[in-house]
Design an enzyme around this catalytic site. Structure first.
Site, mmCIF file in Angstrom:
data_model
loop_
_atom_site.group_PDB
_atom_site.id
_atom_site.type_symbol
_atom_site.label_atom_id
_atom_site.label_comp_id
_atom_site.label_asym_id
_atom_site.label_seq_id
_atom_site.Cartn_x
_atom_site.Cartn_y
_atom_site.Cartn_z
ATOM 1 N N ASN A 13 -7.325 -36.165 6.460
ATOM 2 C CA ASN A 13 -8.468 -35.800 5.523
ATOM 3 C C ASN A 13 -7.702 -35.528 4.175
ATOM 4 O O ASN A 13 -7.279 -34.377 4.030
ATOM 5 C CB ASN A 13 -9.142 -34.625 5.941
ATOM 6 C CG ASN A 13 -10.037 -33.803 4.994
ATOM 7 O OD1 ASN A 13 -10.460 -34.772 3.971
ATOM 8 N ND2 ASN A 13 -10.601 -32.980 5.036
ATOM 9 N N LYS A 15 -9.059 -35.112 1.434
ATOM 10 C CA LYS A 15 -10.043 -34.175 0.643
ATOM 11 C C LYS A 15 -10.081 -34.790 -0.865
ATOM 12 O O LYS A 15 -10.197 -36.015 -1.054
ATOM 13 C CB LYS A 15 -9.253 -32.801 0.658
ATOM 14 C CG LYS A 15 -9.057 -32.186 1.851
ATOM 15 C CD LYS A 15 -8.800 -30.737 1.969
ATOM 16 C CE LYS A 15 -8.127 -30.397 3.422
ATOM 17 N NZ LYS A 15 -8.297 -28.727 3.582
ATOM 18 N N HIS A 101 -17.318 -30.647 7.726
ATOM 19 C CA HIS A 101 -16.247 -29.806 7.423
ATOM 20 C C HIS A 101 -16.487 -28.634 6.900
ATOM 21 O O HIS A 101 -17.341 -28.446 6.137
ATOM 22 C CB HIS A 101 -15.255 -30.768 6.293
ATOM 23 C CG HIS A 101 -14.008 -30.291 6.254
ATOM 24 N ND1 HIS A 101 -13.722 -29.081 5.558
ATOM 25 C CD2 HIS A 101 -12.793 -30.629 6.713
ATOM 26 C CE1 HIS A 101 -12.294 -28.905 5.629
ATOM 27 N NE2 HIS A 101 -11.868 -29.900 6.517
ATOM 28 N N GLU A 103 -15.147 -26.888 4.565
ATOM 29 C CA GLU A 103 -15.185 -26.758 2.953
ATOM 30 C C GLU A 103 -16.570 -27.295 2.469
ATOM 31 O O GLU A 103 -17.149 -26.969 1.632
ATOM 32 C CB GLU A 103 -14.231 -27.600 2.428
ATOM 33 C CG GLU A 103 -12.906 -26.898 2.743
ATOM 34 C CD GLU A 103 -11.601 -27.857 2.700
ATOM 35 O OE1 GLU A 103 -11.642 -29.271 2.208
ATOM 36 O OE2 GLU A 103 -10.459 -27.580 3.231
ATOM 37 N N GLU A 173 -12.052 -26.818 14.352
ATOM 38 C CA GLU A 173 -11.389 -26.537 13.143
ATOM 39 C C GLU A 173 -11.514 -25.024 12.673
ATOM 40 O O GLU A 173 -12.281 -24.584 12.244
ATOM 41 C CB GLU A 173 -11.849 -27.242 11.951
ATOM 42 C CG GLU A 173 -11.329 -28.936 12.021
ATOM 43 C CD GLU A 173 -10.835 -29.473 10.604
ATOM 44 O OE1 GLU A 173 -9.796 -30.018 10.622
ATOM 45 O OE2 GLU A 173 -11.634 -29.089 9.716
ATOM 46 N N GLY A 179 -5.897 -25.139 5.767
ATOM 47 C CA GLY A 179 -5.325 -24.881 4.578
ATOM 48 C C GLY A 179 -4.505 -23.588 4.398
ATOM 49 O O GLY A 179 -4.149 -23.271 3.074
ATOM 50 N N SER A 219 -4.024 -26.699 9.607
ATOM 51 C CA SER A 219 -2.627 -26.552 9.252
ATOM 52 C C SER A 219 -1.650 -27.137 10.519
ATOM 53 O O SER A 219 -0.640 -26.762 10.618
ATOM 54 C CB SER A 219 -2.128 -25.088 9.150
ATOM 55 O OG SER A 219 -2.900 -24.589 8.143
HETATM 56 C C1 PEP Z 1 -8.782 -30.121 7.254
HETATM 57 O O1 PEP Z 1 -8.889 -30.430 5.958
HETATM 58 O O2 PEP Z 1 -9.511 -30.776 8.066
HETATM 59 C C2 PEP Z 1 -7.429 -29.269 7.500
HETATM 60 C C3 PEP Z 1 -7.355 -29.208 8.926
HETATM 61 O O3 PEP Z 1 -6.751 -29.090 6.632
HETATM 62 P P1 PEP Z 1 -5.041 -28.465 6.731
HETATM 63 O O4 PEP Z 1 -4.531 -29.532 7.712
HETATM 64 O O5 PEP Z 1 -4.668 -28.605 5.389
HETATM 65 O O6 PEP Z 1 -5.163 -27.131 7.203
#
Ligand code: PEP
Length: 264
Positions: A13, A15, A101, A103, A173, A179, A219
């Site tokens: 992803n 972003k 997501h 975000e 998630e 993040g 992460s």
């Molecule tokens: C994501 O954006 O779905 C995500 C898991 O980000 P990150 O790996 O940076 O935590």
């Protein structure tokens, strides 16, 4: 439950990162580091910004890499300024779309109900929705994780037929891990994905639950991927930060491939 029935999906992803030219350069790097002349055992998907989709679809031609969007509107067309429809994505060769997501939920008012509408529109138009669910830190700390996950699942999957749900990918998630550099332990990720699978068995049946791909996201990186992906119910990853570095992303793909090859 049987991991060998499910193909791992490693999705990046990106972003709101990379111009179209930068996206093509990163895709080329990923092709070189991940796809050095061999077919992949896991599915690899690049979920890039809308403005880079067309260029990245072209850049992955001739490889098994798939391209995904990061959102889609549920209406087919109309007065929805700034939105993108399923047909618009399909026409340019997009195959996956992330919906819900955290975000989008946090900054753009996405709810389980709108996630459900987007996922159903994606399915109806032939896109694979990656439906994101996950608890906040406060919810985990107050012991609400399972309630949150089961409620999100019920609402996000509402009205989907058995044949629909078979095409859906779920991404677990935990919001506190996205993040933040704070990854769920292998056990926390494995337990949550198992719980999600059990919820799907209750909502549908065991055969469907056994076949559905459940990714972990939060992460995930080159160092922790192998442990997370080794869990029986973790069928891949949705990767943010580490998907922007070709070397790190390719290491995650290689970890998934190594695990997949056990079943060949
Ligand atoms: C994501 O954006 O779905 C995500 C898991 O980000 P990150 O790996 O940076 O935590």
């Amino acid at each position: 439950m049987n991991k060998s029935k499910r193909r791992a999906i490693i999705a990046g992803n990106w972003k709101m990162n990379k111009t179209a030219a930068e996206a093509v350069a990163l895709t080329e790097e990923i092709k070189n580091s991940v796809f050095s002349g061999r077919t992949q055992d896991c599915e690899v998907v690049l979920c890039v910004p809308f403005t880079s989709l067309q260029a990245v679809v072209k850049a992955v031609e001739g490889t098994s890499i798939k391209v995904g969007a990061q959102n889609v509107h549920f209406e087919p067309c109309g007065a929805f300024t700034g939105e993108i429809s399923v047909d618009m994505l399909k026409e340019i060769g997009v195959e996956y779309v992330i919906v819900g997501h955290s975000e989008r939920r946090q900054y753009f008012g996405e709810t389980d109900q709108t996630v459900n509408k987007r996922a159903k529109a994606a399915l109806a138009g032939g896109l694979v929705p990656i439906v994101c669910i996950g608890e906040l830190l406060s919810q985990r700390e107050s012991g609400e994780t399972e309630n949150v996950l089961s409620s999100q699942l019920k609402l996000c999957l509402e009205g989907m037929s058995e044949s629909d749900i078979k095409k859906v990918v779920i991404a677990y998630e935990p919001v506190w891990a996205i993040g933040t550099g704070k990854t769920a332990t292998d056990e926390q990720a494995g337990d949550a994905c198992l719980f999600i699978r059990e919820c799907i068995a209750k909502l549908y049946n065991h055969e469907i639950a056994d076949g559905i791909t459940i990714q972990y996201g939060g992460s995930m990186n080159a160092a922790n991927a192998a442990g997370l992906l080794s869990k029986e119910d973790v069928d891949g990853g949705l990767i943010g930060g580490a998907s922007l570095k070709a070397i790190d992303f390719s290491k995650i793909v290689k970890s998934a491939n190594t695990l997949e090859r056990r079943f060949l």
